[in-house]
Design an enzyme around this catalytic site. Structure first.
Site, PDB file in Angstrom:
ATOM      1  N   THR A  39      95.349 -34.996  20.860  1.00 54.07           N
ATOM      2  CA  THR A  39      95.094 -36.832  20.162  1.00 54.07           C
ATOM      3  C   THR A  39      94.825 -37.869  21.447  1.00 54.07           C
ATOM      4  O   THR A  39      94.348 -38.997  21.067  1.00 54.07           O
ATOM      5  CB  THR A  39      96.878 -37.266  19.651  1.00 54.07           C
ATOM      6  OG1 THR A  39      96.966 -36.164  19.107  1.00 54.07           O
ATOM      7  CG2 THR A  39      96.165 -38.203  18.930  1.00 54.07           C
ATOM      8  N   TYR A  52      93.361 -38.945  11.860  1.00 56.85           N
ATOM      9  CA  TYR A  52      92.610 -38.183  12.804  1.00 56.85           C
ATOM     10  C   TYR A  52      91.561 -37.583  12.892  1.00 56.85           C
ATOM     11  O   TYR A  52      92.409 -36.717  12.478  1.00 56.85           O
ATOM     12  CB  TYR A  52      92.679 -39.323  13.897  1.00 56.85           C
ATOM     13  CG  TYR A  52      94.401 -38.479  14.532  1.00 56.85           C
ATOM     14  CD1 TYR A  52      95.317 -38.945  13.839  1.00 56.85           C
ATOM     15  CD2 TYR A  52      93.760 -37.462  15.645  1.00 56.85           C
ATOM     16  CE1 TYR A  52      96.355 -37.935  14.355  1.00 56.85           C
ATOM     17  CE2 TYR A  52      94.830 -36.965  15.875  1.00 56.85           C
ATOM     18  CZ  TYR A  52      96.485 -36.917  15.713  1.00 56.85           C
ATOM     19  OH  TYR A  52      97.302 -36.353  15.956  1.00 56.85           O
ATOM     20  N   THR A 118     100.074 -32.651  22.213  1.00 59.09           N
ATOM     21  CA  THR A 118     101.207 -32.670  22.025  1.00 59.09           C
ATOM     22  C   THR A 118     101.541 -31.563  21.097  1.00 59.09           C
ATOM     23  O   THR A 118     103.182 -30.793  21.841  1.00 59.09           O
ATOM     24  CB  THR A 118     102.139 -33.786  21.427  1.00 59.09           C
ATOM     25  OG1 THR A 118     101.478 -34.221  20.306  1.00 59.09           O
ATOM     26  CG2 THR A 118     101.721 -34.912  22.551  1.00 59.09           C
ATOM     27  N   ASP A 119     101.395 -31.334  20.498  1.00 60.26           N
ATOM     28  CA  ASP A 119     101.834 -30.065  19.812  1.00 60.26           C
ATOM     29  C   ASP A 119     101.848 -28.449  20.449  1.00 60.26           C
ATOM     30  O   ASP A 119     103.224 -27.728  20.172  1.00 60.26           O
ATOM     31  CB  ASP A 119     100.969 -29.461  19.015  1.00 60.26           C
ATOM     32  CG  ASP A 119     100.628 -30.385  17.541  1.00 60.26           C
ATOM     33  OD1 ASP A 119     101.271 -31.727  17.639  1.00 60.26           O
ATOM     34  OD2 ASP A 119      99.936 -30.089  16.375  1.00 60.26           O
ATOM     35  N   LYS A 191     108.500 -30.303  22.354  1.00 61.61           N
ATOM     36  CA  LYS A 191     108.584 -32.079  20.912  1.00 61.61           C
ATOM     37  C   LYS A 191     109.110 -31.692  19.698  1.00 61.61           C
ATOM     38  O   LYS A 191     109.931 -31.038  19.690  1.00 61.61           O
ATOM     39  CB  LYS A 191     106.847 -31.337  20.368  1.00 61.61           C
ATOM     40  CG  LYS A 191     106.393 -32.635  19.846  1.00 61.61           C
ATOM     41  CD  LYS A 191     104.464 -32.240  19.600  1.00 61.61           C
ATOM     42  CE  LYS A 191     104.406 -32.864  18.190  1.00 61.61           C
ATOM     43  NZ  LYS A 191     103.613 -33.111  17.881  1.00 61.61           N
ATOM     44  N   GLU A 313     127.706 -11.830  19.491  1.00 60.85           N
ATOM     45  CA  GLU A 313     128.512 -11.409  18.414  1.00 60.85           C
ATOM     46  C   GLU A 313     128.555  -9.747  18.404  1.00 60.85           C
ATOM     47  O   GLU A 313     128.623  -8.995  17.070  1.00 60.85           O
ATOM     48  CB  GLU A 313     127.206 -11.760  17.309  1.00 60.85           C
ATOM     49  CG  GLU A 313     127.931 -13.370  17.230  1.00 60.85           C
ATOM     50  CD  GLU A 313     128.036 -14.002  15.755  1.00 60.85           C
ATOM     51  OE1 GLU A 313     128.209 -13.146  14.829  1.00 60.85           O
ATOM     52  OE2 GLU A 313     127.664 -15.491  15.516  1.00 60.85           O
TER      53      GLU A 313
HETATM   54  N1  GLU Z   1      97.618 -31.926  17.308  1.00 63.13           N
HETATM   55  C1  GLU Z   1      97.555 -31.869  17.994  1.00 63.13           C
HETATM   56  C2  GLU Z   1      97.399 -32.128  18.805  1.00 63.13           C
HETATM   57  O1  GLU Z   1      98.361 -31.147  19.423  1.00 63.13           O
HETATM   58  C3  GLU Z   1      97.815 -33.361  17.346  1.00 63.13           C
HETATM   59  C4  GLU Z   1      98.967 -33.636  18.164  1.00 63.13           C
HETATM   60  C5  GLU Z   1      99.191 -34.510  19.513  1.00 63.13           C
HETATM   61  O2  GLU Z   1      98.781 -34.535  20.376  1.00 63.13           O
HETATM   62  O3  GLU Z   1      99.298 -35.886  19.359  1.00 63.13           O
HETATM   63  O4  GLU Z   1      96.609 -31.705  19.512  1.00 63.13           O
END
Ligand code: GLU
Length: 356
Positions: A39, A52, A118-119, A191, A313
């Site tokens: 992103t 986007y 971020t994923d 995340k 357990e």
């Molecule tokens: N799916 C995207 C990625 O991980 C969106 C998440 C992001 O970068 O914030 O590249």
């Protein structure tokens, strides 16, 4: 409250000390930015659009969008890939790790920043922390808002990450993840929110430090083995053994294990319920997977945070299972893949999960 105040004081002291270090520095460090997409490099048709496309903007455009970045370091960029991080692959990981090792082995590069979606950023960061062999800083960063969004936070995240990569204080801290003014250890961060700019959290151990418009401070060290002391390496490797993750739930069917074994998995991580649990029948299937096919099953958790304890357990030895300790399923998968690639066997596997 008292503890919080003390932590804040230590942090502010560290920030002040670092800021002094910066002003005394002569000559700028060399920081290489390796861009992979995400992103932070995404663009939308309008500044207020929630949809986007990730991985649209090239590295030079991203650098040009950050005022003052050239006063922090001699910055240059290189495009490794340009994908949403859901499409980051083992091939890209290996290419990235090899390139970082190559760059950091020279005197021309003092630190690395990796821009990344971020994923799966926590996965890439943890992978790199196990296979990058240098004390020089490596920082991964990204953004939750695309580069064309109103209040896009990518440029400040990149600015802060370059400041970290350029700093002496960040040396020997392993791979770090920095977004939203925070510095996380790659091992600990997850995340935790799908859209919020404060999405990255180190739920068990907390952040390692903070960074504020390039002024930074640390108040703890990484707690597990990484970098030059890690026994793992990707040198000469082009792939890793297949390890799958299975999400557990009430009334989970044991045939899921067999399906993954048949599909070619050499290891399986269970995102278990609670403390790494699964139905009795699935546990028996895990035992069978090891006895018949040598497939190792690691018990992690679908809970957002917390340890998965050995012999909780039931006795893990009775089912040949490994407890993931505090590694979430995605990170447990990485450690299991690297361990299997190096021919590690069941008896030593549990220790590796405590060590890394
Ligand atoms: N799916 C995207 C990625 O991980 C969106 C998440 C992001 O970068 O914030 O590249």
């Amino acid at each position: 409250m008292k503890l919080l105040n003390m932590k804040m004081m230590v942090f502010l002291m560290a920030v002040t000390l670092t800021a002094v270090g910066f002003t005394q520095e002569t000559g700028l460090p060399n920081v290489k930015i390796l861009a992979t997409g995400g992103t932070i490099a995404g663009s939308a048709s309008s500044a207020t659009s929630s949809s986007y496309a990730a991985g649209q903007v090239g590295i030079q455009t991203m650098i040009n969008a950050v005022p003052g970045i050239k006063e922090l370091a001699n910055v240059s960029g290189e495009q490794i890939s340009n994908v949403g991080s859901q499409d980051i692959s083992i091939v890209i990981w290996i290419k990235l790790a090899n390139r970082i090792n190559e760059l950091l082995a020279t005197d021309d590069v003092d630190g690395i920043v990796v821009t990344h979606g971020t994923d799966t950023q926590e996965e890439t960061a943890y992978f790199l922390s196990l296979v990058v062999k240098s004390d020089k800083p490596v920082v991964t960063t990204g953004s939750m808002r695309s580069s064309t969004s109103i209040s896009a936070e990518g440029p400040l995240n990149l600015y802060n990450s370059v400041a970290i990569a350029a700093s002496k204080e960040a040396q020997g801290k392993g791979v770090m993840v920095s977004l939203n003014d925070q510095i996380h250890s790659a091992r600990d961060v997850s995340k935790m929110n799908t859209t919020n700019v404060g999405s990255f959290v180190s739920p068990i151990k907390g952040i390692m430090g903070g960074v504020f418009y390039g002024r930074l401070g640390f108040f703890r060290e990484p707690t597990t083995r990484f970098g030059k002391s890690s026994e793992f390496s990707v040198e000469g490797k082009t792939s890793l053994p297949r390890v799958d993750i299975i999400y557990a739930y009430a009334d989970m069917s044991p045939d899921l294990i067999d399906m993954h074994v048949k599909a070619g998995a050499k290891g399986i991580v269970i995102a278990g319920v609670g403390n790494g649990n699964m139905t009795d029948e699935t546990l028996k299937a895990a035992k069978e997977a090891y006895e018949k096919h040598g497939v190792i099953v690691v018990r992690s958790t679908r809970a957002a945070t917390g340890w998965v304890l050995r012999d909780n357990e039931f006795k893990d030895d009775d089912f040949y299972t490994i407890a993931s300790h505090d590694l979430n399923p995605a990170k447990a998968r990485i450690l299991l893949m690297l361990s299997l690639a190096d021919g590690k066997k069941l008896p030593e596997m549990q220790e590796l999960f405590y060590t890394y």
